[in-house]
Scaffold this motif. Sequence first.
Motif, PDB file in Angstrom:
ATOM      1  N   ASN A   1       9.285  44.111  27.605  1.00  0.00           N
ATOM      2  CA  ASN A   1       8.979  45.282  28.474  1.00  0.00           C
ATOM      3  C   ASN A   1       9.937  45.159  29.912  1.00  0.00           C
ATOM      4  O   ASN A   1      10.197  46.081  30.590  1.00  0.00           O
ATOM      5  N   THR A   2      10.276  43.960  30.190  1.00  0.00           N
ATOM      6  CA  THR A   2      11.046  43.932  31.391  1.00  0.00           C
ATOM      7  C   THR A   2      12.560  44.486  31.194  1.00  0.00           C
ATOM      8  O   THR A   2      13.251  44.928  31.792  1.00  0.00           O
ATOM      9  N   CYS A   3      12.985  44.379  29.795  1.00  0.00           N
ATOM     10  CA  CYS A   3      14.157  44.934  29.274  1.00  0.00           C
ATOM     11  C   CYS A   3      14.027  46.531  29.535  1.00  0.00           C
ATOM     12  O   CYS A   3      15.011  47.196  29.973  1.00  0.00           O
ATOM     13  N   SER A   4      12.938  47.071  29.034  1.00  0.00           N
ATOM     14  CA  SER A   4      12.630  48.246  28.989  1.00  0.00           C
ATOM     15  C   SER A   4      12.509  49.015  30.517  1.00  0.00           C
ATOM     16  O   SER A   4      13.216  50.085  30.932  1.00  0.00           O
ATOM     17  N   LEU A   5      12.185  48.220  31.460  1.00  0.00           N
ATOM     18  CA  LEU A   5      12.267  48.477  32.758  1.00  0.00           C
ATOM     19  C   LEU A   5      13.446  48.564  33.528  1.00  0.00           C
ATOM     20  O   LEU A   5      13.989  49.441  34.155  1.00  0.00           O
ATOM     21  N   ALA A   6      14.303  47.662  33.138  1.00  0.00           N
ATOM     22  CA  ALA A   6      15.918  47.774  33.454  1.00  0.00           C
ATOM     23  C   ALA A   6      16.742  49.017  32.860  1.00  0.00           C
ATOM     24  O   ALA A   6      17.401  49.707  33.473  1.00  0.00           O
TER      25      ALA A   6
ATOM     26  N   SER B   1       7.231  32.577  26.512  1.00  0.00           N
ATOM     27  CA  SER B   1       6.840  31.559  27.534  1.00  0.00           C
ATOM     28  C   SER B   1       7.432  30.379  27.413  1.00  0.00           C
ATOM     29  O   SER B   1       7.614  29.540  28.272  1.00  0.00           O
ATOM     30  N   PRO B   2       7.931  29.715  26.200  1.00  0.00           N
ATOM     31  CA  PRO B   2       8.494  28.364  26.083  1.00  0.00           C
ATOM     32  C   PRO B   2      10.013  28.484  27.010  1.00  0.00           C
ATOM     33  O   PRO B   2      10.072  27.539  27.792  1.00  0.00           O
ATOM     34  N   HIS B   3      10.541  29.542  26.892  1.00  0.00           N
ATOM     35  CA  HIS B   3      12.043  29.770  27.780  1.00  0.00           C
ATOM     36  C   HIS B   3      11.572  29.756  29.314  1.00  0.00           C
ATOM     37  O   HIS B   3      11.937  28.957  30.040  1.00  0.00           O
ATOM     38  N   LEU B   4      10.323  30.517  29.555  1.00  0.00           N
ATOM     39  CA  LEU B   4       9.973  30.409  31.168  1.00  0.00           C
ATOM     40  C   LEU B   4       9.559  29.209  31.483  1.00  0.00           C
ATOM     41  O   LEU B   4       9.688  28.519  32.742  1.00  0.00           O
TER      42      LEU B   4
ATOM     43  N   PHE C   1      21.903  42.802  30.422  1.00  0.00           N
ATOM     44  CA  PHE C   1      20.639  42.085  30.752  1.00  0.00           C
ATOM     45  C   PHE C   1      20.697  40.568  30.427  1.00  0.00           C
ATOM     46  O   PHE C   1      21.145  39.967  29.363  1.00  0.00           O
ATOM     47  N   ASP C   2      20.175  39.703  31.250  1.00  0.00           N
ATOM     48  CA  ASP C   2      20.220  38.300  31.013  1.00  0.00           C
ATOM     49  C   ASP C   2      18.820  37.757  31.402  1.00  0.00           C
ATOM     50  O   ASP C   2      18.123  38.355  32.209  1.00  0.00           O
ATOM     51  N   TRP C   3      18.423  36.534  30.984  1.00  0.00           N
ATOM     52  CA  TRP C   3      17.205  36.054  30.808  1.00  0.00           C
ATOM     53  C   TRP C   3      16.395  35.930  32.209  1.00  0.00           C
ATOM     54  O   TRP C   3      15.217  36.082  32.433  1.00  0.00           O
ATOM     55  N   PRO C   4      17.109  35.798  33.507  1.00  0.00           N
ATOM     56  CA  PRO C   4      16.490  35.549  34.480  1.00  0.00           C
ATOM     57  C   PRO C   4      15.984  36.825  35.187  1.00  0.00           C
ATOM     58  O   PRO C   4      14.889  36.697  35.893  1.00  0.00           O
ATOM     59  N   GLU C   5      16.340  37.876  34.483  1.00  0.00           N
ATOM     60  CA  GLU C   5      15.797  39.530  34.857  1.00  0.00           C
ATOM     61  C   GLU C   5      14.214  39.369  34.396  1.00  0.00           C
ATOM     62  O   GLU C   5      13.315  40.146  34.956  1.00  0.00           O
ATOM     63  N   ILE C   6      14.027  38.537  33.303  1.00  0.00           N
ATOM     64  CA  ILE C   6      12.583  38.506  32.807  1.00  0.00           C
ATOM     65  C   ILE C   6      11.543  37.978  33.943  1.00  0.00           C
ATOM     66  O   ILE C   6      10.523  38.709  34.219  1.00  0.00           O
ATOM     67  N   GLU C   7      11.902  36.895  34.186  1.00  0.00           N
ATOM     68  CA  GLU C   7      10.919  36.368  35.404  1.00  0.00           C
ATOM     69  C   GLU C   7      11.109  37.242  36.814  1.00  0.00           C
ATOM     70  O   GLU C   7      10.065  37.433  37.183  1.00  0.00           O
TER      71      GLU C   7
END
Length: 636
Positions: A350-355, A552-555, A325-331
């Motif tokens: 939750n984005t990680c859990s979806l993956a 949110s700071p990362h996004l 999992f890499d952070w672009p998947e969050i968005e």
Amino acid sequence: MCGITGIFDIKSKYTIERSTVMGMADAIQHRGPDEASCFIDKNVGLGFRRLSIIDLAHGHQPYFTADEQVRMICNGEIYNYKELRAELQQKGYHFTTNCDVEVVLHAYLEYGTAFIERLNGQFAFAISDARNNSFLLARDHFGICPLFYTITDEMLIFGSEIKAILQNPMVKRAVDLTGLDQVFAFPGLVSPATMFKNVISLKPGHYLQVKDGKVSANEYWDIDYYPQEHNYENKPESYYAEQLEEILLQSIRYRLNADVPVGFYLSGGLDSSLIGAMMKKIHPDTSYQSFSIGFPTLDHKEIDERKYQQIVAKHVNSRHTEIPFDWPEIEQRLRQAVYHSECPLKESYNTCSLALSENVRNSGVKVILTGEGSDEFLGGYVGYRFDVQRSQMPVEKDLEDLLEDQMNEQLWSDPNFFYEKRHVSFRETVQALYSDEVNEGFSDFDCLTNLGVDKRKLEGRHAFHKRSYLDMKLRLSDHLVADHGDRVAYANSIEGRYPFLDVNLANFVKTIPPEIKLKNLVEKYILKEVAKKYLPEEIYARQKQGFVAPGSPHLLRNNIEWINDMLSYDRIKRQGYFNPDTIERLKKIYRKDDFKLNLPFDSDLLIVVLTFNIFLDVFDMPAFSHSNAQKLVYAS
């Protein structure tokens, strides 16, 4: 095992349309892609989507009595169904399938609503009884299976997810500001509140009954810890470890019962590793599939637990799958996460859990065992240790401290008990976020004035048990096993099962003295004593590692166009819920390269604002207006 939905016309005023019920069921197709059904009779409509787990060829719902006067639909699993089935067969009841939930129908006929107390499982069910025009909804002890309802013009409309209820044309969409306030103040929503005005979450351990035209919510179970002066039995530690081991083994045996492939999530921590090891003990010749999230890029090393996951996978001989999992998947997955959670989120994991659940589905596994519940019942969070340390430190208090003490007394019946945050000062922060128009009615939706926690079960209890009770009510039920568990698993048609959330285990844990659960400031001490028989020392002796995904700071620093639009001044002002000037100031702070939130101790305020705006968007919710913000009184 599925999704349920339906309508009960309390006064028999309307014609229930089949197309309406089917539309409600189709909205939760992801919960049950294997089969769909619909039943309409006079003032009752029942919709069902099946995820086939047990007795694949049968188990069609609804279930009926021979005269079709009593009808039942159920989402979930009844783990002690074989014992109940044998008991009911001795009383003359005839079963037509080998499906576990069929016992619900016959047990209701034999024992009435009292039968719910005899169930061990995760369930949400509806029973229509035409013999006396009554209706029953029930949710399991821990709230593993969600169940929502609304009553409009004496029409009861319910569903496993709110998106099913929203398909009914009688349901109007409006934001429940109490729900939003809860998301800011606590880990997530707290039943009976939801993010939708007049849509109610049936509380865990409760059933809703409509009888003689009257609606009542009733509690059938809750954990109730002993008063602090209780004299525990003089048992050695070994007794509690042995009993805990045996009850947990039985809980896992129950949850391995399925006619489809079963696997387990493997974080590399104590709870999931112990579950995997116990699965191996129960079925030594079976190599179960295990699944984990990994973070292979260099800047994620601090949260990458692949080393420990691989140790456990090798130890229990599982067929292990790592999902990178890499952070672009969050968005990419954030809108999907909000859609399935049906609420704003305080973090992005939750984005990680979806993956994770997506990869489970693609691997052909339908049932996953996971470790939620251990931390809440056995003291796995740092707060349990802090309570002890805080009690041993002299404290000089100023005016702000005294105001916090007063709030703690109001909330927890204990001025010296700290839970989650300093609520007086934080409430001022949140009010600065709300728009002036929203703040005009703040006293009507302030979640701290009516949290719904039974304070009688906090009074006179040991600090460990106060925290355990609150963690169960405010963290576990509506967050960890709801938006973070059930919802992201069923988003990909996967059923999660939770061995630590077994009513027999919870009732036993209640009898363990708190000084054995947290001995010498070792979190989950007694569980670690059990784990010594099953796991390598580098696993059972590990400090708990909390998982924190970028917020949110990362996004914001990645300058993502649609996220910038969601948080734009014009959108915030137009929607009317938040103060656009405050949001602009926060955005400037959060965008700074040297800004860092100390999660989970700091609150990521903008991730809540961002995901709330996504929530408004994906559910087509209206902008703020005073007419939509009138206070909601929950049925009880």
